[in-house]
Design a protein around this motif. Structure first.
Motif, PDB file in Angstrom:
ATOM      1  N   ARG A  34      -2.245   6.817  -8.215  1.00 41.62           N
ATOM      2  CA  ARG A  34      -2.630   5.960  -7.094  1.00 41.62           C
ATOM      3  C   ARG A  34      -1.634   4.808  -6.933  1.00 41.62           C
ATOM      4  O   ARG A  34      -1.159   4.523  -5.841  1.00 41.62           O
ATOM      5  N   LEU A  80      -4.729  12.707  -6.554  1.00 42.19           N
ATOM      6  CA  LEU A  80      -5.559  11.885  -5.675  1.00 42.19           C
ATOM      7  C   LEU A  80      -6.411  12.767  -4.763  1.00 42.19           C
ATOM      8  O   LEU A  80      -7.591  12.491  -4.545  1.00 42.19           O
ATOM      9  N   LEU A 136      -4.956   5.108   2.500  1.00 43.55           N
ATOM     10  CA  LEU A 136      -5.112   5.161   1.051  1.00 43.55           C
ATOM     11  C   LEU A 136      -5.941   3.985   0.547  1.00 43.55           C
ATOM     12  O   LEU A 136      -6.841   4.151  -0.273  1.00 43.55           O
ATOM     13  N   GLU A 140      -9.706   4.129  -1.116  1.00 39.31           N
ATOM     14  CA  GLU A 140      -9.970   3.517  -2.423  1.00 39.31           C
ATOM     15  C   GLU A 140     -11.154   2.558  -2.352  1.00 39.31           C
ATOM     16  O   GLU A 140     -12.035   2.572  -3.206  1.00 39.31           O
TER      17      GLU A 140
END
Length: 168
Positions: A34, A80, A136, A140
């Protein structure tokens, strides 16, 4: 920019893609995916900024660095995607999604070129990169907000990859 310099950009970028893929092979499983993908996104923004305002020599170096980062990032995207989709079906789509982006991106960007001014293309690339990094970050944040940090699939994935569950 001279014709000789222009002819150097593509082969140099392709060579750097091979080196980037090799570096990813060495580092995959040793660095957190990540954070790696986020750092690659930030570096790519810097590379695009350098391309926009660079003299020809720096443009060639920035293009080579972009090629390196392009293939370096891919192996770090797989964990991911697997963590986000425990069925692992989405992981099969990564290569195809990148190929679609590799073809549609230049197609859309070509409509932005006017005469010898290619600056809008760099801005388009930066915009797409910012959207990807934001996606992204939002993913998250959503993952943490639903308390989905300790899924068994994530532990299995990271144990197989040789990383700790907190690294992914």
């Amino acid at each position: 920019m001279s014709a000789r310099t222009v002819h150097l950009i593509v082969p140099l970028s392709l060579a750097m893609q091979v080196i980037g893929a090799g570096a990813a092979i060495v580092l995959a499983g040793r660095v957190p995916p990540r954070m790696t993908v986020a750092c690659v996104g930030a570096l790519n923004l810097g590379v695009l900024a350098a391309m926009a305002a660079a003299p020809p020599g720096l443009f060639v170096v920035a293009s080579a660095l972009f090629g390196f980062l392009w293939l370096f990032a891919m192996p770090f995207q797989v964990p991911l995607v697997i963590a986000a989709d425990p069925t692992r079906r989405s992981a099969l789509l990564i290569g195809g999604a990148q190929l679609v982006g590799s073809s549609l991106g230049p197609l859309f960007a070509s409509g932005l070129v006017s005469g010898s001014d290619v600056t809008p293309v760099l801005l388009f690339g930066a915009f797409c990169l910012i959207l990807a990094v934001l996606a992204l970050v939002v993913a998250e944040l959503l993952r943490h907000s639903v308390g989905d940090d300790d899924r068994p699939c994530l532990e299995t994935l990271t144990t197989q990859a040789g990383t700790r569950p907190g690294d992914v």
